[in-house]
Design an enzyme around this catalytic site. Structure first.
Site, PDB file in Angstrom:
ATOM      1  N   ASP A  17      48.819  31.850  38.526  1.00  0.00           N
ATOM      2  CA  ASP A  17      48.889  33.217  37.986  1.00  0.00           C
ATOM      3  C   ASP A  17      48.300  34.134  39.048  1.00  0.00           C
ATOM      4  O   ASP A  17      47.633  33.688  39.979  1.00  0.00           O
ATOM      5  CB  ASP A  17      48.077  33.307  36.676  1.00  0.00           C
ATOM      6  CG  ASP A  17      48.181  34.683  36.030  1.00  0.00           C
ATOM      7  OD1 ASP A  17      49.195  35.382  36.251  1.00  0.00           O
ATOM      8  OD2 ASP A  17      47.249  35.091  35.312  1.00  0.00           O
ATOM      9  N   SER A  18      48.514  35.435  38.851  1.00  0.00           N
ATOM     10  CA  SER A  18      47.876  36.402  39.738  1.00  0.00           C
ATOM     11  C   SER A  18      46.362  36.432  39.513  1.00  0.00           C
ATOM     12  O   SER A  18      45.622  36.840  40.400  1.00  0.00           O
ATOM     13  CB  SER A  18      48.451  37.793  39.471  1.00  0.00           C
ATOM     14  OG  SER A  18      48.289  38.103  38.095  1.00  0.00           O
ATOM     15  N   TYR A  49      49.400  42.115  40.049  1.00  0.00           N
ATOM     16  CA  TYR A  49      50.709  42.113  40.695  1.00  0.00           C
ATOM     17  C   TYR A  49      51.601  43.218  40.118  1.00  0.00           C
ATOM     18  O   TYR A  49      52.485  43.729  40.798  1.00  0.00           O
ATOM     19  CB  TYR A  49      51.424  40.781  40.450  1.00  0.00           C
ATOM     20  CG  TYR A  49      51.010  39.620  41.340  1.00  0.00           C
ATOM     21  CD1 TYR A  49      49.944  39.707  42.219  1.00  0.00           C
ATOM     22  CD2 TYR A  49      51.716  38.417  41.285  1.00  0.00           C
ATOM     23  CE1 TYR A  49      49.588  38.623  43.021  1.00  0.00           C
ATOM     24  CE2 TYR A  49      51.369  37.338  42.092  1.00  0.00           C
ATOM     25  CZ  TYR A  49      50.302  37.450  42.951  1.00  0.00           C
ATOM     26  OH  TYR A  49      49.967  36.381  43.747  1.00  0.00           O
ATOM     27  N   CYS A  80      52.339  33.178  34.606  1.00  0.00           N
ATOM     28  CA  CYS A  80      52.325  34.631  34.783  1.00  0.00           C
ATOM     29  C   CYS A  80      53.670  35.175  34.311  1.00  0.00           C
ATOM     30  O   CYS A  80      54.722  34.798  34.843  1.00  0.00           O
ATOM     31  CB  CYS A  80      52.118  34.962  36.261  1.00  0.00           C
ATOM     32  SG  CYS A  80      52.173  36.729  36.611  1.00  0.00           S
ATOM     33  N   ASN A  81      53.626  36.046  33.321  1.00  0.00           N
ATOM     34  CA  ASN A  81      54.871  36.637  32.815  1.00  0.00           C
ATOM     35  C   ASN A  81      55.520  37.541  33.856  1.00  0.00           C
ATOM     36  O   ASN A  81      56.745  37.620  33.947  1.00  0.00           O
ATOM     37  CB  ASN A  81      54.584  37.471  31.565  1.00  0.00           C
ATOM     38  CG  ASN A  81      54.346  36.619  30.345  1.00  0.00           C
ATOM     39  OD1 ASN A  81      55.286  36.248  29.655  1.00  0.00           O
ATOM     40  ND2 ASN A  81      53.087  36.289  30.082  1.00  0.00           N
ATOM     41  N   THR A  82      54.699  38.239  34.622  1.00  0.00           N
ATOM     42  CA  THR A  82      55.246  39.185  35.591  1.00  0.00           C
ATOM     43  C   THR A  82      56.049  38.436  36.654  1.00  0.00           C
ATOM     44  O   THR A  82      57.174  38.828  36.997  1.00  0.00           O
ATOM     45  CB  THR A  82      54.103  40.009  36.224  1.00  0.00           C
ATOM     46  OG1 THR A  82      53.346  40.600  35.160  1.00  0.00           O
ATOM     47  CG2 THR A  82      54.629  41.085  37.141  1.00  0.00           C
ATOM     48  N   GLU A 159      39.928  41.206  34.393  1.00  0.00           N
ATOM     49  CA  GLU A 159      39.381  40.834  35.706  1.00  0.00           C
ATOM     50  C   GLU A 159      37.943  41.339  35.864  1.00  0.00           C
ATOM     51  O   GLU A 159      37.149  40.764  36.605  1.00  0.00           O
ATOM     52  CB  GLU A 159      40.276  41.379  36.831  1.00  0.00           C
ATOM     53  CG  GLU A 159      41.668  40.741  36.867  1.00  0.00           C
ATOM     54  CD  GLU A 159      41.663  39.235  37.156  1.00  0.00           C
ATOM     55  OE1 GLU A 159      40.804  38.770  37.917  1.00  0.00           O
ATOM     56  OE2 GLU A 159      42.526  38.525  36.583  1.00  0.00           O
ATOM     57  N   CYS A 191      51.813  38.898  28.597  1.00  0.00           N
ATOM     58  CA  CYS A 191      51.030  38.817  29.833  1.00  0.00           C
ATOM     59  C   CYS A 191      49.905  37.868  29.480  1.00  0.00           C
ATOM     60  O   CYS A 191      49.248  38.036  28.445  1.00  0.00           O
ATOM     61  CB  CYS A 191      50.472  40.189  30.210  1.00  0.00           C
ATOM     62  SG  CYS A 191      49.199  40.102  31.499  1.00  0.00           S
ATOM     63  N   THR A 192      49.695  36.860  30.312  1.00  0.00           N
ATOM     64  CA  THR A 192      48.730  35.825  29.922  1.00  0.00           C
ATOM     65  C   THR A 192      47.294  36.367  29.844  1.00  0.00           C
ATOM     66  O   THR A 192      46.459  35.788  29.153  1.00  0.00           O
ATOM     67  CB  THR A 192      48.817  34.615  30.872  1.00  0.00           C
ATOM     68  OG1 THR A 192      48.757  35.071  32.231  1.00  0.00           O
ATOM     69  CG2 THR A 192      50.128  33.868  30.661  1.00  0.00           C
ATOM     70  N   HIS A 193      47.027  37.473  30.523  1.00  0.00           N
ATOM     71  CA  HIS A 193      45.692  38.084  30.393  1.00  0.00           C
ATOM     72  C   HIS A 193      45.422  38.574  28.966  1.00  0.00           C
ATOM     73  O   HIS A 193      44.279  38.688  28.560  1.00  0.00           O
ATOM     74  CB  HIS A 193      45.565  39.278  31.335  1.00  0.00           C
ATOM     75  CG  HIS A 193      45.318  38.921  32.774  1.00  0.00           C
ATOM     76  ND1 HIS A 193      46.283  38.372  33.591  1.00  0.00           N
ATOM     77  CD2 HIS A 193      44.215  39.058  33.547  1.00  0.00           C
ATOM     78  CE1 HIS A 193      45.782  38.191  34.805  1.00  0.00           C
ATOM     79  NE2 HIS A 193      44.520  38.595  34.801  1.00  0.00           N
TER      80      HIS A 193
HETATM   81  N1  DGL Z   1      48.813  37.317  33.903  1.00  0.00           N
HETATM   82  C1  DGL Z   1      49.843  38.107  34.529  1.00  0.00           C
HETATM   83  C2  DGL Z   1      51.066  38.165  33.592  1.00  0.00           C
HETATM   84  O1  DGL Z   1      51.206  37.288  32.739  1.00  0.00           O
HETATM   85  C3  DGL Z   1      49.272  39.416  34.998  1.00  0.00           C
HETATM   86  C4  DGL Z   1      50.168  40.168  35.907  1.00  0.00           C
HETATM   87  C5  DGL Z   1      49.520  41.107  36.902  1.00  0.00           C
HETATM   88  O2  DGL Z   1      48.842  40.633  37.804  1.00  0.00           O
HETATM   89  O3  DGL Z   1      49.758  42.311  36.809  1.00  0.00           O
HETATM   90  O4  DGL Z   1      51.927  38.994  33.703  1.00  0.00           O
END
Ligand code: DGL
Length: 278
Positions: A17-18, A49, A80-82, A159, A191-193
């Site tokens: 993931d990011s 990201y 990461c969904n993005t 974060e 978004c996993t966050h």
């Molecule tokens: N956890 C990432 C997701 O699922 C975060 C993306 C990001 O870094 O903007 O999209």
């Protein structure tokens, strides 16, 4: 994707993931598959990201993938969904092993859960712009109504380690206004966050609204790929392009029972010197 069996027990499963959100997925994978070895990468030095161009998201994601490809993984999870929405094909092309992503199992689970065909999607602005959730859900649920909401403040809050208290709660509530007005019965945390805000979201939407559990549906998808586990205890190695207290805190909260867990740093220079032909 179609299920595909994978052989070989000592090769790791690669996950990335990011940032910290992917750790919620990793925790569920480790719980579902405690005998496997996992290698995880969080590109925290370059998170988020979603505020970058698609070309740069793809380049960073491919650099992460190339780093993980060196471990010769037997399966890969894009947590990461993005990246799943913007750079799926590019990342898949880097691995010979099967690659699963968080977006497709999450959309399938939402399609099964909705009864009124009104689904809310909370996601990064890059994921919302790409419209992938809406496209996939429309294929799965006839006449579905999708209400998508970009939530750009949530990744930085995670974060920062700031997920509890009035300010995160008010921000989450602000992002939920349109979903409530649309009377959705199912919400995708796209978004996993956003897993870190699950309680706030559930509370604000009401207990009658389904929140899809991405970590658990992704773990189910991964399990389908793997043969019966061996008996040895697996290991977890977490790499991050920036290691700070926020990472240690999240790891402590999610992996309390893990005995064999190590955290390593990988520099952005090391990631970015990888030649990627995406
Ligand atoms: N956890 C990432 C997701 O699922 C975060 C993306 C990001 O870094 O903007 O999209």
């Amino acid at each position: 994707m179609e299920s595909q069996s994978v052989t070989g027990h000592s090769r790791p499963i690669a996950v990335f993931d990011s940032g910290l959100g992917g750790l919620t997925v990793l925790a569920a994978l480790c719980q579902a598959l405690p005998h496997e070895n996992f290698v995880f990468l969080a590109d925290r030095a370059r998170v988020p990201y979603a505020s970058l161009s698609p070309a740069l998201i793809s380049r960073y994601a491919c650099e992460c993938a190339a780093f993980l490809a060196d471990f010769d993984p037997k399966a890969v999870v894009i947590a990461c969904n993005t990246v799943s929405a913007v750079a799926l094909k590019d990342v898949e092309s880097i691995f010979s092993a099967p690659v699963i992503n968080v977006l497709h199992p999450t959309a399938s689970a939402a399609a099964k859960l909705t009864t009124n065909r009104r689904i809310g999607v909370l996601a990064t602005t890059a994921t919302v712009k790409r419209n992938t959730y809406a496209t996939v859900l429309k294929e799965l649920v006839p006449n579905v109504e999708i209400t998508s909401q970009g939530c750009p403040l949530l990744v930085p809050l995670v974060e920062e380690g700031w997920t509890q208290g009035d300010i995160p709660r008010l921000i989450v509530e602000h992002y939920l206004d349109r979903l409530k007005a649309a009377l959705v019965d199912t919400v995708v945390l796209g978004c996993t966050h956003y897993e870190f805000f699950r309680e706030h979201i559930q509370h604000a939407m009401g207990r009658h609204v389904n929140l899809v559990n991405t970590p658990s549906v992704t773990a189910e998808e991964l399990k389908l790929l793997l043969p019966e586990p061996q008996k040895q205890q697996g290991s977890v190695t977490i790499y991050s392009s920036d290691v700070t207290d926020a990472l240690f805190k999240v790891v402590e909260s999610l992996f309390l029972n893990s005995t064999d867990l190590t955290i390593e740093t990988v520099s952005v220079e090391d990631l970015s010197k990888r030649k990627v032909l995406a």
